[in-house]
Write a protein that holds these residues in place. Structure first.
Motif, mmCIF file in Angstrom:
data_model
loop_
_atom_site.group_PDB
_atom_site.id
_atom_site.type_symbol
_atom_site.label_atom_id
_atom_site.label_comp_id
_atom_site.label_asym_id
_atom_site.label_seq_id
_atom_site.Cartn_x
_atom_site.Cartn_y
_atom_site.Cartn_z
ATOM 1 N N GLU A 105 0.861 -1.028 0.096
ATOM 2 C CA GLU A 105 -0.011 0.033 -0.074
ATOM 3 C C GLU A 105 0.918 1.384 -0.016
ATOM 4 O O GLU A 105 0.321 2.337 -0.536
ATOM 5 C CB GLU A 105 -0.779 0.043 1.307
ATOM 6 C CG GLU A 105 -1.824 1.057 1.523
ATOM 7 C CD GLU A 105 -2.416 1.195 2.703
ATOM 8 O OE1 GLU A 105 -3.671 1.418 2.722
ATOM 9 O OE2 GLU A 105 -1.937 0.770 3.767
ATOM 10 N N LEU A 106 2.057 1.239 0.544
ATOM 11 C CA LEU A 106 2.830 2.637 0.721
ATOM 12 C C LEU A 106 2.954 3.374 -0.309
ATOM 13 O O LEU A 106 2.811 4.624 -0.258
ATOM 14 C CB LEU A 106 4.353 1.908 1.042
ATOM 15 C CG LEU A 106 4.867 2.917 2.407
ATOM 16 C CD1 LEU A 106 4.123 3.404 3.402
ATOM 17 C CD2 LEU A 106 6.066 2.213 2.819
ATOM 18 N N PRO A 107 3.318 2.981 -1.617
ATOM 19 C CA PRO A 107 3.563 3.939 -2.790
ATOM 20 C C PRO A 107 2.237 4.680 -2.819
ATOM 21 O O PRO A 107 2.248 5.824 -3.286
ATOM 22 C CB PRO A 107 3.959 2.928 -3.869
ATOM 23 C CG PRO A 107 4.471 1.806 -3.175
ATOM 24 C CD PRO A 107 3.727 1.501 -1.940
ATOM 25 N N LEU A 108 1.100 4.042 -2.897
ATOM 26 C CA LEU A 108 0.016 4.701 -3.039
ATOM 27 C C LEU A 108 -0.423 5.701 -2.044
ATOM 28 O O LEU A 108 -0.885 6.762 -2.457
ATOM 29 C CB LEU A 108 -1.488 3.626 -2.771
ATOM 30 C CG LEU A 108 -1.496 2.623 -4.093
ATOM 31 C CD1 LEU A 108 -2.511 1.776 -3.582
ATOM 32 C CD2 LEU A 108 -1.539 3.166 -5.339
ATOM 33 N N TYR A 113 -3.126 8.787 -2.044
ATOM 34 C CA TYR A 113 -4.224 8.075 -1.833
ATOM 35 C C TYR A 113 -4.488 8.273 -0.342
ATOM 36 O O TYR A 113 -3.725 7.956 0.491
ATOM 37 C CB TYR A 113 -4.233 6.814 -2.138
ATOM 38 C CG TYR A 113 -4.297 6.402 -3.815
ATOM 39 C CD1 TYR A 113 -5.470 5.880 -4.080
ATOM 40 C CD2 TYR A 113 -3.204 6.768 -4.621
ATOM 41 C CE1 TYR A 113 -5.575 5.653 -5.670
ATOM 42 C CE2 TYR A 113 -3.285 6.480 -5.960
ATOM 43 C CZ TYR A 113 -4.534 5.848 -6.380
ATOM 44 O OH TYR A 113 -4.543 5.759 -7.895
ATOM 45 N N SER A 114 -5.895 8.195 -0.107
ATOM 46 C CA SER A 114 -6.173 8.046 1.464
ATOM 47 C C SER A 114 -6.290 6.391 1.619
ATOM 48 O O SER A 114 -6.506 5.694 0.902
ATOM 49 C CB SER A 114 -7.667 8.451 1.689
ATOM 50 O OG SER A 114 -8.518 7.840 0.874
ATOM 51 N N PHE A 115 -6.433 6.075 2.829
ATOM 52 C CA PHE A 115 -6.443 4.263 3.253
ATOM 53 C C PHE A 115 -7.634 4.065 2.748
ATOM 54 O O PHE A 115 -7.750 2.634 2.425
ATOM 55 C CB PHE A 115 -6.406 4.542 4.820
ATOM 56 C CG PHE A 115 -4.979 4.751 5.452
ATOM 57 C CD1 PHE A 115 -4.330 3.825 5.197
ATOM 58 C CD2 PHE A 115 -4.890 5.955 5.939
ATOM 59 C CE1 PHE A 115 -2.838 3.948 5.984
ATOM 60 C CE2 PHE A 115 -3.569 5.998 6.711
ATOM 61 C CZ PHE A 115 -2.546 5.203 6.549
ATOM 62 N N SER A 116 -8.779 4.788 2.696
ATOM 63 C CA SER A 116 -10.059 4.114 2.065
ATOM 64 C C SER A 116 -10.279 3.898 0.868
ATOM 65 O O SER A 116 -10.900 3.161 0.131
ATOM 66 C CB SER A 116 -11.328 5.201 2.599
ATOM 67 O OG SER A 116 -10.852 6.352 1.844
ATOM 68 N N GLN A 117 -9.053 4.509 -0.079
ATOM 69 C CA GLN A 117 -9.013 4.254 -1.531
ATOM 70 C C GLN A 117 -8.204 3.117 -1.935
ATOM 71 O O GLN A 117 -8.109 2.853 -3.157
ATOM 72 C CB GLN A 117 -8.568 5.761 -2.141
ATOM 73 C CG GLN A 117 -9.502 6.698 -1.933
ATOM 74 C CD GLN A 117 -8.760 8.033 -2.604
ATOM 75 O OE1 GLN A 117 -7.534 8.325 -2.036
ATOM 76 N NE2 GLN A 117 -9.480 8.954 -3.316
ATOM 77 N N THR A 118 -7.373 2.448 -1.065
ATOM 78 C CA THR A 118 -6.139 1.854 -1.594
ATOM 79 C C THR A 118 -6.703 0.287 -1.557
ATOM 80 O O THR A 118 -5.952 -0.539 -2.203
ATOM 81 C CB THR A 118 -5.252 1.816 -0.599
ATOM 82 O OG1 THR A 118 -5.479 1.463 0.692
ATOM 83 C CG2 THR A 118 -4.428 3.458 -0.431
ATOM 84 N N LYS A 119 -7.512 -0.260 -0.731
ATOM 85 C CA LYS A 119 -7.842 -1.708 -0.502
ATOM 86 C C LYS A 119 -7.983 -2.441 -2.005
ATOM 87 O O LYS A 119 -7.452 -3.417 -2.040
ATOM 88 C CB LYS A 119 -9.048 -1.982 0.136
ATOM 89 C CG LYS A 119 -9.166 -3.418 0.419
ATOM 90 C CD LYS A 119 -10.392 -3.408 1.504
ATOM 91 C CE LYS A 119 -10.314 -5.090 1.976
ATOM 92 N NZ LYS A 119 -11.365 -5.589 3.060
#
Length: 228
Positions: A105-108, A113-119
């Motif tokens: 997730e880190l590069p996002l 990106y917000s946490f809610s957008q990465t999954k």
């Protein structure tokens, strides 16, 4: 995609000036998978740092998609690097205290990106490299091959324009190396990923379209490889 024209690179210390890249000319087309080989001290690492927008202190011209980025601000270059290049290293370079999910997730997050957008993107990347169900594991709970798959998932998370893989099979056994190379081959053939692969291992070369040999800072061979 990439054009290096008359690249020279020098390192200076108190006693001497080292000429580490010598009149390097290189064209990389979109969708290629290239192996770069050379002995230790040949200039391979310097070359990939330059290609990956890490090092911009050189003479000559580096055009990426027709544009020179040398004069860009540090902020812009960091953004370009995050969105344009995926890096894979011999030692995996994972954060041990982060889960597999968090590592990928880190590069996002760096990219805004917000946490809610990465999954969705993270889970898709893990599925792409065959690590479904491993997202809550920590690197130490995985085999070397699985850790390298995490690193590859992290490298593709931003859909980069190209991937630089620095000795990606160097810490792996033969069987696992073959699995990782097949994954790179799939990314290249199915996803159209452009891959620049630095290696000492001649068994890696047949997976590539092209072999570039570098010695003493100069390209001494650049040849197309016939794919079986």
């Amino acid at each position: 995609m990439i054009d290096l024209i008359g690249i020279n690179k020098y390192y200076k210390n108190a006693e001497e000036t080292l000429h580490v890249l010598k009149d390097v000319n290189l064209h990389v087309a979109k969708g290629e998978m290239i192996a770069i080989m050379g002995p230790s001290g040949s200039g391979k690492s310097t070359l990939i740092n330059l290609l990956g927008f890490i090092d911009r202190k050189f003479e000559g011209t580096y055009l990426f998609e027709g544009e020179s980025l040398v004069a860009s601000s540090d902020d812009r270059l960091s953004k370009v690097r995050n969105q344009t290049v995926g890096f894979v290293f011999q030692n995996f370079s994972l954060i041990e205290n982060n889960t597999v999910y968090e590592n990928v997730e880190l590069p996002l997050l760096y990219g805004g990106y917000s946490f809610s957008q990465t999954k969705e993107k993270v889970m898709a990347a893990l599925k792409r490299v065959g690590l479904e169900g491993k997202e809550d594991k920590y690197p130490k709970q995985l085999s070397g091959g699985q850790q390298q798959r995490v690193a590859i998932a992290r490298s593709i998370i931003n859909n980069p324009k190209f991937i630089i893989a620095d000795e990606p099979t160097g810490a792996l056994d033969t069987h696992t190396s073959e699995e990782i190379m097949r994954l790179f081959e799939e990314l290249n053939q199915q996803d159209g990923a452009t891959i620049i692969l630095v290696t000492h291992d001649p068994e890696v070369v047949p997976y590539c379209h092209r072999l570039i040999r570098i010695r003493d800072g100069a390209i001494i061979e650049d040849k197309e490889l016939s794919k079986e």
